[in-house]
Design a protein around this motif. Sequence first.
Motif, PDB file in Angstrom:
ATOM      1  N   PHE A 278      -9.613   6.165   4.697  1.00 48.31           N
ATOM      2  CA  PHE A 278      -9.010   7.263   5.457  1.00 48.31           C
ATOM      3  C   PHE A 278      -7.704   6.813   6.110  1.00 48.31           C
ATOM      4  O   PHE A 278      -6.665   7.473   5.975  1.00 48.31           O
ATOM      5  N   LYS A 279      -7.743   5.662   6.803  1.00 47.70           N
ATOM      6  CA  LYS A 279      -6.532   5.135   7.438  1.00 47.70           C
ATOM      7  C   LYS A 279      -5.477   4.792   6.387  1.00 47.70           C
ATOM      8  O   LYS A 279      -4.285   5.007   6.596  1.00 47.70           O
TER       9      LYS A 279
ATOM     10  N   GLY B 269      -5.012   6.253   3.504  1.00 49.70           N
ATOM     11  CA  GLY B 269      -4.400   7.506   3.068  1.00 49.70           C
ATOM     12  C   GLY B 269      -3.402   8.050   4.076  1.00 49.70           C
ATOM     13  O   GLY B 269      -2.319   8.532   3.704  1.00 49.70           O
ATOM     14  N   GLN B 270      -3.737   7.963   5.352  1.00 51.84           N
ATOM     15  CA  GLN B 270      -2.809   8.416   6.401  1.00 51.84           C
ATOM     16  C   GLN B 270      -1.513   7.610   6.354  1.00 51.84           C
ATOM     17  O   GLN B 270      -0.423   8.164   6.469  1.00 51.84           O
ATOM     18  N   LYS B 271      -1.644   6.312   6.191  1.00 59.74           N
ATOM     19  CA  LYS B 271      -0.470   5.441   6.147  1.00 59.74           C
ATOM     20  C   LYS B 271       0.388   5.730   4.911  1.00 59.74           C
ATOM     21  O   LYS B 271       1.619   5.746   4.989  1.00 59.74           O
TER      22      LYS B 271
ATOM     23  N   ASP C 217       0.740   8.596   3.448  1.00 59.22           N
ATOM     24  CA  ASP C 217       1.463   9.836   3.730  1.00 59.22           C
ATOM     25  C   ASP C 217       2.640   9.603   4.677  1.00 59.22           C
ATOM     26  O   ASP C 217       3.682  10.238   4.546  1.00 59.22           O
ATOM     27  N   ILE C 218       2.483   8.684   5.616  1.00 53.46           N
ATOM     28  CA  ILE C 218       3.578   8.368   6.541  1.00 53.46           C
ATOM     29  C   ILE C 218       4.716   7.665   5.781  1.00 53.46           C
ATOM     30  O   ILE C 218       5.881   8.005   5.943  1.00 53.46           O
TER      31      ILE C 218
ATOM     32  N   GLU D 161       4.134  13.335   3.011  1.00 54.02           N
ATOM     33  CA  GLU D 161       2.914  14.142   3.087  1.00 54.02           C
ATOM     34  C   GLU D 161       2.454  14.530   1.686  1.00 54.02           C
ATOM     35  O   GLU D 161       3.250  14.940   0.853  1.00 54.02           O
TER      36      GLU D 161
ATOM     37  N   ALA E 254      -1.349  10.795  -0.576  1.00 54.02           N
ATOM     38  CA  ALA E 254      -2.758  10.403  -0.723  1.00 54.02           C
ATOM     39  C   ALA E 254      -3.504  11.423  -1.585  1.00 54.02           C
ATOM     40  O   ALA E 254      -4.272  11.047  -2.478  1.00 54.02           O
TER      41      ALA E 254
END
Length: 84
Positions: free
Chosen positions: A37-38, A40-42, A44-45, A49, A52
């Motif tokens: 999860f983390k 994927g967030q990274k 996208d950053i 966007e 992931a």
Amino acid sequence: MHCGHFQSRRFTSTRWDETNCQVQCVRCNIFSQGEQFKFGQKLDIIYGEGTALGLEQKAKKTEKLTRVDIQEMINYYKNERTET
């Protein structure tokens, strides 16, 4: 440091995707099962966007690499290593 994979290496369509493969510490990659999860967030950053989600969708598609495809990757990364 390890080469962490956002989508598992079992998915051949994303196994060698440079966006899918990122540096991860041993703790995150092994003992925390990749912190997907983390991760994927990274992604996208860093890459924008939807990156992931795109990798998740790409992983579900079947991709069969030929010997030529694999040899081209080997040559590419050998050259990358010697140029840096």
